[in-house]
Scaffold this motif. Structure first.
Motif, PDB file in Angstrom:
ATOM      1  N   LYS A  84       0.879  -1.174   0.000  1.00  0.00           N
ATOM      2  CA  LYS A  84       0.000   0.000   0.000  1.00  0.00           C
ATOM      3  C   LYS A  84       0.907   1.212   0.000  1.00  0.00           C
TER       4      LYS A  84
ATOM      5  N   SER B 133      -4.367   4.327  -0.236  1.00  0.00           N
ATOM      6  CA  SER B 133      -4.325   3.660  -1.535  1.00  0.00           C
ATOM      7  C   SER B 133      -4.784   2.214  -1.449  1.00  0.00           C
ATOM      8  N   GLN B 134      -5.042   1.662  -2.608  1.00  0.00           N
ATOM      9  CA  GLN B 134      -5.392   0.251  -2.699  1.00  0.00           C
ATOM     10  C   GLN B 134      -4.157  -0.585  -2.418  1.00  0.00           C
ATOM     11  N   ARG B 135      -4.386  -1.889  -2.190  1.00  0.00           N
ATOM     12  CA  ARG B 135      -3.271  -2.828  -2.107  1.00  0.00           C
ATOM     13  C   ARG B 135      -2.911  -3.307  -3.508  1.00  0.00           C
TER      14      ARG B 135
END
Length: 117
Positions: free
Chosen positions: A98, A103-105
């Protein structure tokens, strides 16, 4: 965006050791959070170990005292040292990152770990 490539999986006997590596396509020094999940057949993906801001470590209860997560910022790589392996550690292990707290993974492709006698 970041690309992650895992390596180091394989077949090991109970009580043995393996070290997984996760190489990132960018500097990991400023990545907010990285770590490892695993998924066994027929089970949900579960957290194994994480390292946040390079200073906070978290482990699943099932691996505490046996697994160690670490990172080498010079090599842009995160490691998972797995000792005293058990049959129930058999799974596909996935590295993630991340970039920030929001944020997304991003995930790697996974590496198979099989513990069998």
């Amino acid at each position: 965006q970041v690309q992650l490539v895992e390596s180091g999986g394989g077949l090991e006997q109970p009580g043995g050791s393996l070290r997984l590596s996760c190489a990132a396509s960018q500097s990991i020094g400023n990545i907010y959070d990285m770590g490892w999940y695993r998924q066994a057949p027929g089970k949900e993906r579960e957290m194994v170990a994480t390292i946040t801001k390079g200073t906070t470590w978290r482990y699943a209860d099932s691996v505490k005292g046996r697994f160690t997560i670490s990172r080498d910022t010079a090599k842009n790589t995160v490691y998972l040292q797995m000792n005293t392996l058990k049959l129930e550690d058999t799974a596909v292990y996935y590295c993630y990152a991340k970039l920030t707290i929001w944020s997304q993974r991003y995930w790697g492709q996974g590496t198979q770990v099989t513990v069998s006698s």
